[in-house]
Write a protein that holds these residues in place. Structure first.
Motif, PDB file in Angstrom:
ATOM      1  N   ILE A 128     -10.773   4.930  -3.736  1.00  0.00           N
ATOM      2  CA  ILE A 128     -10.776   3.397  -3.026  1.00  0.00           C
ATOM      3  C   ILE A 128     -12.001   2.861  -2.679  1.00  0.00           C
ATOM      4  N   ALA A 179      -4.717  -1.640  -3.550  1.00  0.00           N
ATOM      5  CA  ALA A 179      -5.680  -2.034  -2.389  1.00  0.00           C
ATOM      6  C   ALA A 179      -6.807  -2.483  -2.639  1.00  0.00           C
ATOM      7  N   LEU A 192      -7.010  -4.479   4.823  1.00  0.00           N
ATOM      8  CA  LEU A 192      -6.366  -3.245   4.240  1.00  0.00           C
ATOM      9  C   LEU A 192      -6.573  -2.718   5.339  1.00  0.00           C
TER      10      LEU A 192
END
Length: 206
Positions: free
Chosen positions: A110, A123, A133
């Motif tokens: 991520i 994400a 998030l």
């Protein structure tokens, strides 16, 4: 009174970090609160559900129905490699996403904008669409790369909420420790709840 508005649903992901009970309890609390859940579990996440909670994961659909199917709101489970699922697009409306527990591998991808599966792509969508998030890492000790990746995610707009339960509410069981952490996650989500005693709450009220 719970004044939570009708939700477009939250994405909840579970990865291969220890702490599967956090994700399971969070999903249960969201469903009981009437909030739709879009559920993602990595292959390593299923392994942890087997090892830590003794889920018979050879019957994945049965596991989900036993733990989530009888609760008021509905959930949708997506295969982790279904990169064409609705939640992979920013045009699909959700309230946000929580990954609990979040492995260091998932966090690393991520932080570098890598979308190797639906978890990571979802994400990435949250960050680009400026939606919440919340990442719940569970690892110790942490080295410099872990910390740098957390900083990158924070700078991109994510909330890093480590699985660090407090003790000021005087927990008497493992369940109370779990519910404290899940309550902190729900606080970050902006969802009303009463699943743990807050600082300043009187013991005399029990």
């Amino acid at each position: 009174m719970n004044t939570q508005k009708v939700s477009e649903g939250w994405i909840v992901g579970m990865t291969g970090a220890s702490g599967a009970i956090y994700g399971v309890t969070l999903v249960q609390e969201l469903l009981k609160a009437g909030i739709r859940v879009h559920l993602l579990i990595t292959e390593a996440g299923w392994r942890v559900l087997k090892e830590e909670l003794a889920w018979p994961v050879h019957d994945r659909k049965g596991c989900l129905e036993r733990h989530f199917g009888g609760l008021p709101a509905s959930y949708t489970h997506y295969p982790i490699q279904d990169i064409g699922a609705g939640i992979a697009s920013g045009s699909f409306r959700t309230e946000g996403m929580v990954i609990a527990p979040c492995s260091m591998g998932t966090l690393a991808n991520i932080s570098h904008g890598i979308s190797a599966n639906l978890m990571q792509r979802s994400a990435d969508v949250m960050l680009k669409e400026r939606r919440p998030l919340i990442l719940v890492p569970r690892e110790t000790p942490l080295h410099a790369i872990h910390l740098e990746n957390m900083l990158k995610c924070t700078q991109a707009g994510a909330v890093i909420l480590p699985a660090m339960p407090g003790y000021y509410h005087l927990p008497q069981s493992l369940e109370e420790l779990v519910r404290f952490l899940v309550g902190k996650i729900m606080d970050a989500m902006g969802i009303h709840h009463e699943i743990y005693r807050r600082w300043g709450d009187s013991h005399d009220n029990e």
